[in-house]
Design a protein around this motif. Structure first.
Motif, PDB file in Angstrom:
ATOM      1  N   GLY A 167      -5.786  31.448  16.176  1.00 24.02           N
ATOM      2  CA  GLY A 167      -6.735  31.053  17.204  1.00 24.02           C
ATOM      3  C   GLY A 167      -8.173  31.091  16.741  1.00 24.02           C
ATOM      4  O   GLY A 167      -8.879  30.064  16.762  1.00 24.02           O
ATOM      5  N   PHE A 171      -1.754  31.998  24.139  1.00 26.31           N
ATOM      6  CA  PHE A 171      -0.369  32.453  24.267  1.00 26.31           C
ATOM      7  C   PHE A 171       0.166  32.935  22.918  1.00 26.31           C
ATOM      8  O   PHE A 171       0.863  33.956  22.849  1.00 26.31           O
ATOM      9  N   LEU A 172      -0.136  32.201  21.851  1.00 28.81           N
ATOM     10  CA  LEU A 172       0.306  32.610  20.511  1.00 28.81           C
ATOM     11  C   LEU A 172      -0.315  33.944  20.133  1.00 28.81           C
ATOM     12  O   LEU A 172       0.363  34.838  19.606  1.00 28.81           O
ATOM     13  N   SER A 190       1.328  36.868  21.959  1.00 28.33           N
ATOM     14  CA  SER A 190       2.660  37.250  21.480  1.00 28.33           C
ATOM     15  C   SER A 190       2.596  38.313  20.402  1.00 28.33           C
ATOM     16  O   SER A 190       3.545  39.084  20.231  1.00 28.33           O
ATOM     17  N   ALA A 234       3.025  29.081  24.951  1.00 27.14           N
ATOM     18  CA  ALA A 234       2.318  28.334  23.911  1.00 27.14           C
ATOM     19  C   ALA A 234       2.880  26.922  23.787  1.00 27.14           C
ATOM     20  O   ALA A 234       2.121  25.942  23.654  1.00 27.14           O
ATOM     21  N   SER A 289      -2.819  27.249  24.421  1.00 27.22           N
ATOM     22  CA  SER A 289      -1.710  27.409  23.469  1.00 27.22           C
ATOM     23  C   SER A 289      -2.035  28.476  22.432  1.00 27.22           C
ATOM     24  O   SER A 289      -1.171  29.270  22.056  1.00 27.22           O
ATOM     25  N   LEU A 290      -3.295  28.524  21.985  1.00 23.99           N
ATOM     26  CA  LEU A 290      -3.702  29.544  21.010  1.00 23.99           C
ATOM     27  C   LEU A 290      -3.719  30.936  21.645  1.00 23.99           C
ATOM     28  O   LEU A 290      -3.378  31.928  20.983  1.00 23.99           O
ATOM     29  N   LEU A 308       5.676  32.797  23.757  1.00 29.66           N
ATOM     30  CA  LEU A 308       5.838  31.618  22.904  1.00 29.66           C
ATOM     31  C   LEU A 308       6.197  30.386  23.725  1.00 29.66           C
ATOM     32  O   LEU A 308       5.785  29.266  23.396  1.00 29.66           O
TER      33      LEU A 308
END
Length: 775
Positions: free
Chosen positions: A455, A96-97, A100, A36, A93-94, A33
């Protein structure tokens, strides 16, 4: 300094670096996170550059400058860099999200987040670098981080093999790129990319212009998996899905395309550049599409279609007209949206069902409606259907090919077949998976949570939104990036509807042919797979055979050279040394002799007699112990020479070193299990004597030739004059060692430290565990 760190060019790099460090101290999911958040913040920083770019066209910032080495350093963002930076941070960023949730119960998630952050940092540095040295440093970091990411499941042999393959192919291309960048920099007289492009005439007039261009192309082709280097990309699918979606669809594999686009203003009028990029890209598109039709593994299908997309981008850069640059940027954005979305969908399907073989899946739409929506939207963009931006890109590409002059027929024909294959594969990735009768799977399928769905849904929706607003996308992002590729403004108005044109007819025919291929896909795959010659004679097989041959050669060479005989090693070493010295003297006419005036010989020269005395004593010593003591006599005689000829500091250093060596060697001999004297045959003794005489004689002749050469005192004078002002030391010898030759001295210290550890290990090897315990 603080203001510099807050610059929109440097701040994303600083955030990525800090997040990489902080992630190591966080729980695995929090680390993802954090990644992200860092990527999203970087996206915001780059987005804030839009107004400045609209006015100036380019934003710069000093970074990593080393003027003493001729390295100007610097970061710069123009339209092309901005598109890449926004894709890297936005999709990052998507990713990494998504990670998670995808690996939420995996303790290795922290390691994945750290490596992805380091990779993102390297990618951002590569696409914003305004200096070829800075570019190359970040370029190599992307190769290293991708090696660890592809080999994330390092317990798996296939993952290790794929990681090594990717590293060797892209690393080899990196070496070619380094050579090309060095040649280009020499020709331009600067390492600045802007300076190189400005010095276009000088670069192209340089004798090494063609080799430099070919080396740059080699670097771009290996990174972006162009034929014949395309084979590493599908094998890299051994990596987890987030890695595949990030590295192998949206970012890293496009870094080679970025390199070619960045240097296009320099080479775009060169026939060789145009031919290699156009035909190489065209071959890559056809190869990727054909191989994609043979696969049923979702990730490998997507990997081969990525190869096709990369080939399309390379081909468009090679085609000269301005329209091709606009088509390239448009397709770059389109491909990043739909391909990253489909990779994430493939990961969801695999994660929720336990299967990623398209031939064993079907009817998932009822259990996974949200995933199905994302897949269908992304697939429609991939197929190039309106109102998606994929349709805009496909129309542009067809228009470029039709205007391709004498190549038009070949370009359109190959493009038609490739696009039809992409339509069929888009159908496989959407309709076949999510429509029809449900097929039993190892796990009951269902939609994942918001973290994994965000994403693919957002990326698929962006493909639709960009198609609905082509003018906005074109004016804000496509036109500035195309201008950077061309080196001049060339605005092209993007529109969704061009009217009833031959391009539209081609699009309709493409969809029809793709639908037919989709219907026949189930029967076509096994037939294509039976074409074993593709697997036996392709570049992947050539790579495996070449690597195996290198390993066999290394093993054979090692067996011959590393035979375990110390005396044999020394014979080889001294024989080669003597031969090299004598050959050099003979070829360069170096058998000169100095003239000696015996009347001027100083009595202090008697100190030199200790050297041959010690050497002779060592040669005839009856035991190893006496030989060591005799060798010590040589060292002490050398120290006396230094002392009587005015170098007391060096003399005392020599005394200390020689004393320690004698003591250490003597102690080692006491501990070593030498039970009998070495016995050599008469022939061996004669060989050793001949080698010793040859080595001594060659060294003597070399020293005589040096003494016969007029002394050049410029270096000595420079050291003497620069010792105080440059290094603040009056002892010239010490200054040379610790300042002017600091790295050399550090290397010597390192070697001595390693030798000390080796001696310690040797002394402890024969002792019992009780003896080796610390008191």
């Amino acid at each position: 300094m603080i203001a510099s760190l807050a610059s929109p060019l440097i701040a994303p790099l600083v955030l990525a670096a800090l997040a990489t460090v902080l992630a190591a101290a966080l729980r695995p999911r929090m680390a993802a996170l954090l990644g992200a958040g860092a990527a999203a913040a970087g996206f915001a920083f780059y987005l804030s550059l839009l107004p400045g770019l609209a006015e100036a066209g380019r934003v710069t910032q000093p970074f990593m400058a080393v003027p003493s080495l001729g390295m100007g350093g610097g970061l710069a963002v123009d339209g092309l860099s901005l598109v890449f930076a926004l894709l890297i941070t936005g999709i990052g960023s998507l990713i990494f999200l998504y990670s998670s949730a995808y690996l939420k119960d995996d303790p290795r998630l922290r390691r994945l987040a750290i490596m992805l952050l380091a990779f993102m940092l390297a990618m951002l540095g590569s696409v914003t670098a305004d200096d070829v040295i800075v570019l190359f440093v970040f370029w190599e970091v992307t190769s290293l981080t991708s090696f660890f990411l592809v080999g994330f499941n390092h317990e798996n042999k296939a993952a290790r093999h794929a990681a090594l393959q990717a590293l060797l192919v892209t690393g080899g291309g990196g070496l070619a790129l380094l050579a090309g960048l060095v040649l280009v920099s020499i020709a331009a007289g600067t390492t600045s990319i802007a300076g190189i492009l400005a010095a276009r005439e000088a670069v192209l007039a340089h004798p090494a212009a063609l080799p430099a261009m070919l080396l740059v192309i080699a670097g771009g082709f290996t990174k972006s998996a162009q034929v014949p280097f395309h084979f590493w990309l599908p094998n890299a699918m051994a990596a987890p899905t987030p890695v595949s979606a990030y590295l192998h669809s949206a970012t890293m594999v496009k870094l080679g395309v970025y390199l070619l686009a960045r240097f296009n203003p320099l080479y775009q009028d060169e026939a060789a550049w145009q031919a290699i990029l156009t035909w190489g890209g065209l071959a890559t598109t056809a190869t990727g599409a054909f191989l994609a039709l043979r696969e049923t593994d979702l990730k490998r299908v997507l990997a081969y279609t990525t190869v096709t997309g990369l080939g399309t981008l390379t081909m468009l850069i090679g085609i000269a007209p301005a329209l091709s640059a606009t088509a390239a940027v448009t397709f770059l954005i389109v491909h990043a949206f739909y391909k990253a979305a489909l990779f994430l969908v493939a990961g969801i399907v695999d994660h929720e069902t336990g299967v990623r073989d398209a031939s064993r899946l079907g009817g998932l739409g009822r259990a996974m409606p949200l995933t199905a929506i994302a897949a269908v939207l992304a697939a429609l963009s991939m197929a190039g259907l309106p109102p998606f931006v994929g349709f805009v890109a496909k129309e542009l590409i067809y228009e470029v090919k039709i205007e391709g002059g004498q190549l038009a027929f070949v370009l359109v024909a190959v493009g038609f077949l490739v696009n039809a294959a992409m339509v069929a594969i888009a159908g496989v990735l959407s309709l076949r998976l999510f429509l029809g009768r449900p097929v039993p799977t190892p796990r009951a399928p269902h939609d994942p949570g918001p973290a994994m769905l965000a994403g693919p849904i957002l990326l698929a929706a962006l493909g639709l939104a960009a198609g609905a607003l082509p003018g906005f996308v074109g004016s804000r992002f496509v036109d500035p990036a195309a201008a950077a590729i061309l080196g001049r403004p060339a605005p092209v108005a993007l529109t969704l509807w061009h009217g009833f044109t031959p391009v539209l007819a081609l699009s309709v025919a493409t969809v029809a042919a793709g639908a037919l291929l989709f219907v026949c896909w189930g029967r076509l795959v096994p037939r294509l797979r039976r074409a074993a010659v593709i697997d036996l004679a392709g570049p992947a097989a050539a790579y495996d055979r070449g690597l195996a041959a290198i390993i066999r050669l290394a093993e054979d060479t090692t067996a011959r050279v590393q035979h375990g005989s110390l005396r044999g090693y020394l014979r080889t070493l001294f024989a080669v040394t003597a031969a090299a010295i004598l050959a050099t003297l003979a070829l360069r006419g170096g058998f000169d002799r100095p003239t000696f005036d015996w009347a001027t010989v100083d009595a202090r020269a008697l100190a030199f007699l200790g050297l041959p005395a010690g050497a002779l004593a060592a040669a005839i010593a009856p035991t190893m112990f006496i030989a060591v003591l005799s060798m010590g006599l040589v060292g002490f005689a050398t120290a006396i020479i230094f002392l009587v000829f005015g170098a007391p500091d060096v003399a005392f250093t020599q005394f200390a070193v020689e004393t320690l060596l004698v003591v250490i060697f003597a102690a080692a001999l006491v501990r070593l299990p030498i039970r009998r004297r070495s016995r050599r045959t008469t022939a061996e003794r004669a060989t050793d004597a001949a080698i010793a005489i040859a080595t001594g004689g060659a060294t003597t002749l070399l020293l005589l030739a040096v003494l016969a050469t007029p002394h050049d005192g410029r270096l000595s004078a420079w050291f003497a004059t620069q010792s105080v002002p440059a290094a603040h030391g009056r002892n010239v010898v010490n200054v040379i060692l610790v300042d002017f030759r600091a790295l050399d001295t550090l290397g010597e210290i390192t070697v001595l430290a390693i030798a000390a550890f080796a001696v310690t290990a040797l002394l402890r090897a024969g002792r019992s565990p009780e003896e080796t315990k610390a008191p």
